[in-house]
Design a protein around this motif. Structure first.
Motif: not given
Length: 173
Positions: A24-32, A5-22
């Motif tokens: 943020q990058a998309a928002r910055a690109q859109l704002q630009s 469960f923890r491994a899934d949670l870490d994967k989900s968390k990493a995935r969420a962070e990756k999606l959050d970074a994407e």
């Protein structure tokens, strides 16, 4: 299971962070992209305002030129009237010139005729003067004959004046 469960949670968390970074990058690109579009829109708005101003100036210039064209057409009409008037005056002057030329030719003919008549008159005058001289000579001989015959008083009554023949001056010719 908890490690799973923890491994899934870490994967989900990493995935969420990756999606959050994407995200943020998309928002910055859109704002630009939005900022670039806003700048482009502002530039286009300025260009549109300049074009409107230029269009208005062109319309004013066109209106001014239309007025000038109208004025020039009026002036052209006046010039054409003056030109027609000048053509009429020129035609009248030509007629007058032709009439004067005819009169001048008639006067020249008259002058030539008068010169010929003067020449004839001078010839007749010279012939008459010659005849008068001849008659004077005859009268002189007749007078001498009368004096020889003793009729001197009768001889004095014969006129023997020596008037010169009239001369026609060059100015009268």
């Amino acid at each position: 299971q908890s490690s799973e469960f923890r491994a899934d949670l870490d994967k989900s968390k990493a995935r969420a962070e990756k999606l959050d970074a994407e995200l943020q990058a998309a928002r910055a690109q859109l704002q630009s992209a939005l900022d670039a579009k806003a700048a482009e829109s502002e530039t286009l708005q300025k260009q549109l305002a300049a074009n409107k101003s230029e269009l208005e100036a062109s319309k004013q210039k066109e209106s001014s030129l239309a007025g000038e064209v109208s004025q020039l057409r009026g002036e052209l009409g006046e010039v054409q009237k003056v030109k027609a008037s000048l053509a009429d005056a020129e035609a009248q002057l030509r007629k007058t010139h032709v009439a004067y030329s005819g009169q001048i030719e008639a006067l020249r003919t008259e002058l030539i005729t008068a010169k010929v008549a003067i020449g004839k008159a001078e010839g007749q005058r010279d012939a008459a003067a010659h005849e008068v001289e001849s008659m004077r000579g005859q009268l002189s001989l007749l007078r001498e004959e009368l004096v020889k015959r003793g009729l001197g008083s009768l001889a004095e009554e014969l006129p023997l004046s020596r008037k010169p023949a009239p001369v026609i001056s060059d100015a009268d010719r």
